[in-house]
Motif scaffolding. Sequence first.
Motif, PDB file in Angstrom:
ATOM      1  N   VAL A  36      -5.826  -0.195 -12.215  1.00  0.00           N
ATOM      2  CA  VAL A  36      -5.239  -1.465 -11.771  1.00  0.00           C
ATOM      3  C   VAL A  36      -5.756  -2.560 -12.695  1.00  0.00           C
ATOM      4  CG1 VAL A  36      -5.016  -3.114  -9.873  1.00  0.00           C
ATOM      5  CG2 VAL A  36      -5.119  -0.658  -9.395  1.00  0.00           C
ATOM      6  N   GLU A  37      -4.843  -3.124 -13.481  1.00  0.00           N
ATOM      7  CA  GLU A  37      -5.248  -4.192 -14.407  1.00  0.00           C
ATOM      8  C   GLU A  37      -5.395  -5.531 -13.695  1.00  0.00           C
ATOM      9  OE1 GLU A  37      -4.514  -0.985 -16.962  1.00  0.00           O
ATOM     10  OE2 GLU A  37      -3.172  -1.807 -15.438  1.00  0.00           O
ATOM     11  N   ARG A  38      -4.546  -5.747 -12.657  1.00  0.00           N
ATOM     12  CA  ARG A  38      -4.660  -7.026 -11.940  1.00  0.00           C
ATOM     13  C   ARG A  38      -4.361  -6.809 -10.469  1.00  0.00           C
ATOM     14  NH1 ARG A  38      -1.211  -9.793 -14.490  1.00  0.00           N
ATOM     15  NH2 ARG A  38       0.425 -10.243 -12.986  1.00  0.00           N
ATOM     16  N   LEU A  39      -5.161  -7.419  -9.624  1.00  0.00           N
ATOM     17  CA  LEU A  39      -4.967  -7.355  -8.178  1.00  0.00           C
ATOM     18  C   LEU A  39      -4.742  -8.764  -7.656  1.00  0.00           C
ATOM     19  CD1 LEU A  39      -5.068  -5.950  -5.399  1.00  0.00           C
ATOM     20  CD2 LEU A  39      -7.548  -6.272  -5.431  1.00  0.00           C
ATOM     21  N   GLU A  40      -3.556  -8.994  -7.068  1.00  0.00           N
ATOM     22  CA  GLU A  40      -3.245 -10.279  -6.436  1.00  0.00           C
ATOM     23  C   GLU A  40      -3.588 -10.136  -4.958  1.00  0.00           C
ATOM     24  OE1 GLU A  40      -2.184 -12.853  -8.105  1.00  0.00           O
ATOM     25  OE2 GLU A  40      -1.265 -12.095  -9.951  1.00  0.00           O
ATOM     26  N   LEU A  41      -4.714 -10.706  -4.547  1.00  0.00           N
ATOM     27  CA  LEU A  41      -5.213 -10.514  -3.186  1.00  0.00           C
ATOM     28  C   LEU A  41      -4.885 -11.731  -2.326  1.00  0.00           C
ATOM     29  CD1 LEU A  41      -6.764  -8.508  -1.437  1.00  0.00           C
ATOM     30  CD2 LEU A  41      -8.888  -9.671  -2.085  1.00  0.00           C
ATOM     31  N   ILE A  42      -4.029 -11.552  -1.336  1.00  0.00           N
ATOM     32  CA  ILE A  42      -3.584 -12.635  -0.460  1.00  0.00           C
ATOM     33  C   ILE A  42      -4.518 -12.726   0.747  1.00  0.00           C
ATOM     34  CG2 ILE A  42      -1.674 -13.473   0.970  1.00  0.00           C
ATOM     35  CD1 ILE A  42       0.228 -11.972  -0.903  1.00  0.00           C
ATOM     36  N   PHE A  43      -4.986 -13.945   1.037  1.00  0.00           N
ATOM     37  CA  PHE A  43      -5.933 -14.115   2.144  1.00  0.00           C
ATOM     38  C   PHE A  43      -5.700 -15.445   2.849  1.00  0.00           C
ATOM     39  CE2 PHE A  43      -7.763 -16.473  -1.285  1.00  0.00           C
ATOM     40  CZ  PHE A  43      -8.515 -17.489  -0.708  1.00  0.00           C
ATOM     41  N   ASP A  44      -6.190 -15.531   4.055  1.00  0.00           N
ATOM     42  CA  ASP A  44      -6.165 -16.774   4.831  1.00  0.00           C
ATOM     43  C   ASP A  44      -7.510 -17.476   4.642  1.00  0.00           C
ATOM     44  OD1 ASP A  44      -6.665 -18.432   7.406  1.00  0.00           O
ATOM     45  OD2 ASP A  44      -4.526 -17.914   7.535  1.00  0.00           O
ATOM     46  N   ARG A  45      -7.494 -18.800   4.641  1.00  0.00           N
ATOM     47  CA  ARG A  45      -8.735 -19.545   4.378  1.00  0.00           C
ATOM     48  C   ARG A  45      -9.833 -19.227   5.392  1.00  0.00           C
ATOM     49  NH1 ARG A  45      -5.923 -25.105   5.887  1.00  0.00           N
ATOM     50  NH2 ARG A  45      -5.988 -24.980   8.159  1.00  0.00           N
ATOM     51  N   LYS A  46      -9.463 -18.753   6.567  1.00  0.00           N
ATOM     52  CA  LYS A  46     -10.480 -18.395   7.567  1.00  0.00           C
ATOM     53  C   LYS A  46     -11.324 -17.220   7.089  1.00  0.00           C
ATOM     54  CE  LYS A  46      -7.601 -17.797  11.039  1.00  0.00           C
ATOM     55  NZ  LYS A  46      -6.293 -18.226  10.509  1.00  0.00           N
ATOM     56  N   PHE A  47     -10.789 -16.457   6.123  1.00  0.00           N
ATOM     57  CA  PHE A  47     -11.492 -15.286   5.611  1.00  0.00           C
ATOM     58  C   PHE A  47     -11.820 -15.458   4.127  1.00  0.00           C
ATOM     59  CE2 PHE A  47      -8.803 -13.989   9.146  1.00  0.00           C
ATOM     60  CZ  PHE A  47      -9.728 -13.364   9.981  1.00  0.00           C
ATOM     61  N   SER A  48     -12.045 -16.702   3.731  1.00  0.00           N
ATOM     62  CA  SER A  48     -12.314 -17.005   2.329  1.00  0.00           C
ATOM     63  C   SER A  48     -13.603 -16.328   1.845  1.00  0.00           C
ATOM     64  CB  SER A  48     -12.421 -18.523   2.131  1.00  0.00           C
ATOM     65  OG  SER A  48     -12.727 -18.839   0.804  1.00  0.00           O
ATOM     66  N   SER A  63     -15.005  -3.689 -14.322  1.00  0.00           N
ATOM     67  CA  SER A  63     -14.699  -4.931 -15.037  1.00  0.00           C
ATOM     68  C   SER A  63     -13.278  -4.977 -15.578  1.00  0.00           C
ATOM     69  CB  SER A  63     -15.688  -5.117 -16.197  1.00  0.00           C
ATOM     70  OG  SER A  63     -15.609  -4.000 -17.078  1.00  0.00           O
ATOM     71  N   THR A  64     -12.544  -3.816 -15.626  1.00  0.00           N
ATOM     72  CA  THR A  64     -11.172  -3.830 -16.170  1.00  0.00           C
ATOM     73  C   THR A  64     -10.162  -4.386 -15.174  1.00  0.00           C
ATOM     74  OG1 THR A  64     -10.848  -1.553 -15.411  1.00  0.00           O
ATOM     75  CG2 THR A  64     -11.646  -1.855 -17.686  1.00  0.00           C
ATOM     76  N   THR A  65     -10.517  -4.520 -13.904  1.00  0.00           N
ATOM     77  CA  THR A  65      -9.603  -5.052 -12.900  1.00  0.00           C
ATOM     78  C   THR A  65      -9.856  -6.544 -12.697  1.00  0.00           C
ATOM     79  OG1 THR A  65      -9.455  -2.949 -11.734  1.00  0.00           O
ATOM     80  CG2 THR A  65      -8.797  -4.910 -10.516  1.00  0.00           C
ATOM     81  N   GLU A  66      -8.811  -7.331 -12.932  1.00  0.00           N
ATOM     82  CA  GLU A  66      -8.893  -8.778 -12.688  1.00  0.00           C
ATOM     83  C   GLU A  66      -8.389  -9.057 -11.278  1.00  0.00           C
ATOM     84  OE1 GLU A  66      -7.078 -12.982 -14.464  1.00  0.00           O
ATOM     85  OE2 GLU A  66      -6.183 -11.057 -15.020  1.00  0.00           O
ATOM     86  N   VAL A  67      -9.170  -9.769 -10.481  1.00  0.00           N
ATOM     87  CA  VAL A  67      -8.789 -10.096  -9.112  1.00  0.00           C
ATOM     88  C   VAL A  67      -8.424 -11.565  -9.036  1.00  0.00           C
ATOM     89  CG1 VAL A  67      -9.472 -10.110  -6.697  1.00  0.00           C
ATOM     90  CG2 VAL A  67     -10.319  -8.300  -8.205  1.00  0.00           C
ATOM     91  N   LEU A  68      -7.181 -11.840  -8.653  1.00  0.00           N
ATOM     92  CA  LEU A  68      -6.726 -13.223  -8.455  1.00  0.00           C
ATOM     93  C   LEU A  68      -6.525 -13.446  -6.966  1.00  0.00           C
ATOM     94  CD1 LEU A  68      -4.086 -13.640 -11.323  1.00  0.00           C
ATOM     95  CD2 LEU A  68      -6.524 -14.212 -11.346  1.00  0.00           C
ATOM     96  N   LEU A  69      -7.196 -14.435  -6.428  1.00  0.00           N
ATOM     97  CA  LEU A  69      -7.094 -14.734  -5.000  1.00  0.00           C
ATOM     98  C   LEU A  69      -5.933 -15.702  -4.758  1.00  0.00           C
ATOM     99  CD1 LEU A  69     -10.872 -15.182  -4.066  1.00  0.00           C
ATOM    100  CD2 LEU A  69      -9.446 -13.133  -3.887  1.00  0.00           C
ATOM    101  N   GLN A  70      -5.047 -15.313  -3.825  1.00  0.00           N
ATOM    102  CA  GLN A  70      -3.884 -16.128  -3.476  1.00  0.00           C
ATOM    103  C   GLN A  70      -4.016 -16.548  -2.013  1.00  0.00           C
ATOM    104  OE1 GLN A  70      -1.729 -17.033  -5.673  1.00  0.00           O
ATOM    105  NE2 GLN A  70      -1.998 -15.567  -7.347  1.00  0.00           N
ATOM    106  N   GLN A  71      -4.295 -17.830  -1.780  1.00  0.00           N
ATOM    107  CA  GLN A  71      -4.491 -18.297  -0.405  1.00  0.00           C
ATOM    108  C   GLN A  71      -3.145 -18.632   0.241  1.00  0.00           C
ATOM    109  OE1 GLN A  71      -7.625 -21.214   0.292  1.00  0.00           O
ATOM    110  NE2 GLN A  71      -6.419 -22.173   1.920  1.00  0.00           N
ATOM    111  N   ILE A  72      -2.840 -17.931   1.304  1.00  0.00           N
ATOM    112  CA  ILE A  72      -1.657 -18.215   2.113  1.00  0.00           C
ATOM    113  C   ILE A  72      -2.114 -18.280   3.555  1.00  0.00           C
ATOM    114  CG2 ILE A  72       0.599 -17.375   2.887  1.00  0.00           C
ATOM    115  CD1 ILE A  72       0.968 -15.993   0.246  1.00  0.00           C
ATOM    116  N   ASP A  73      -2.057 -19.453   4.122  1.00  0.00           N
ATOM    117  CA  ASP A  73      -2.544 -19.643   5.490  1.00  0.00           C
ATOM    118  C   ASP A  73      -1.416 -19.415   6.487  1.00  0.00           C
ATOM    119  OD1 ASP A  73      -5.046 -20.331   4.486  1.00  0.00           O
ATOM    120  OD2 ASP A  73      -4.515 -22.455   4.309  1.00  0.00           O
TER     121      ASP A  73
END
Length: 526
Positions: A36-48, A63-73
């Motif tokens: 997995v080169e990139r993981l778009e992880l969707i989360f709610d701010r309550k679980f930041s 280290s090869t996996t880039e994790v981008l956090l996407q906040q959707i409340d």
Amino acid sequence: MKKNVVLGFLGTQLDAGKRRRWRPTVALTRHEDFPVERLELIFDRKFSRLAHAIKREIEDSRSTTEVLLQQIDLSDPWDFQEVYGALFDFARAYGFDEEREEYHVHLTTGTHVGQICWFLLTESRHIPARLLQTSPPRTEEDGIDGQINIVDLDLSKYNALQQRFDLVADEYNALLKSGIETRNEAFNTLIERIELVATSSDAPLLLLGATGTGKSELAERIYELKLQRRRVKGRFVHVNCSTLKGERAMSTLFGHRRGGISGISSDRRGLLREADGGILFLDEIDELGLDEQAMILHAIETGKFFPLGSDHEITSRFQLIAGANRNLGLLVSEGQFRADLFARLNLWTFELPSLRERREDIEPNIEFELRRAEKTLGDRVGFNVDALQRYIRFATDPATLWPGNFRDLGASLQRLCTLAPRARITLPMVDQEIDFLKRQWASATRDEDDRLVRRFLGEKADEIDPFDAVQLAFVIRTCQTSRTLSEAGRTLYSASRAAKSSRNDADRLRKYLEKFGLSWSVLSEA
């Protein structure tokens, strides 16, 4: 090679490790055979805090996996409208690059509502991704990270599933065809199209075709199909509009209140109200008056109408099937049919072919009529071999026009079955039936051309070849709609005049009429 990109929700229970040591989002990034080169992880701010902890753990361990956090409340992650809307907006704003990246949606985390929304968005291609499912280890071979499976939404690859879909479609088509194994390609294509529309749309259907082509039977089959698919739950109400005239037509269709019609002291529900929740079949809708057409249009569009003598609207939600054997577009141009109603009906128009256009379907329909006669008479009737061959030869002959279409065929076979001695149809019986049909059709199908020629020639019309009769009828009509003999000649001989091969059109026409003992003065006065 394309990079693997995964979109998914943060698992507030599973990724926190509250239920077991296996955490799906972390485990997802540890499979050697699925980098997995990139993981778009969707989360709610309550679980930041949990989201950032998962991000650090993944990036530190791999280290090869880039994790981008996407906040959707989400105020309620179990509210379908809210979840779907949020993911739809996320998908629209996301810059998908399908040439360089391969997208996957992780289904294991998130609520069931979230999983459904992921499926709908990928199936509709709003998200150009495949579905990905992870599971905890069950055996030592699975290791500590469990299994990973990709769900392919291309159902055409699964022959067994496709065959089941095909079987269901065949069952629906057979229902619409009354179980008759029809062979006419154009008719079978028409039925397939009707099945698709009937099972997915509640818009009005317009069935066109000559008398006896099976519009009423098809309307009933469409109702049965919709009933099976749970698209209707009410009754099938069949109305022959040619029997409705004047004030009684309004009362029959829309009902009336006590006193709404002089001399009637009781209420009447009306057929539109009887069709509530079901299907209203208006056969020969072209016979309705313009006032009735206007009220029908209002009822279709609003689901409401006024009974006669009432100040309050009645609600009735029904699906409309209309039948006609005349050209409604032509009737609109002549002011006999409302253009707005025609436009409303014309969304789905299906024209049923005549029997003479489906000669390859005559044999299957003979079998169908024999089975139907068995139910009526209580006895199985069959043809002798020579009788069947004779009947089929006559029925499929291009010279046999079947003016009443399947209605004529059904009546003919019913007569044969009823009169058959010892339940066998013999060759003499078939010959008698053929003679009867020919005499019946000869007296009933004298067309307009024949009547017009006989009007001027009387019994002499019998001496004219059918080819000449058609030509003469056209000439007579042209003379009757022209102001002078010369004008009629110019109309009839326009092509030869343009080629300069005709010099005197009037004289040429006069000589043609004299061949049949006719003159311009006789035709123009008539």
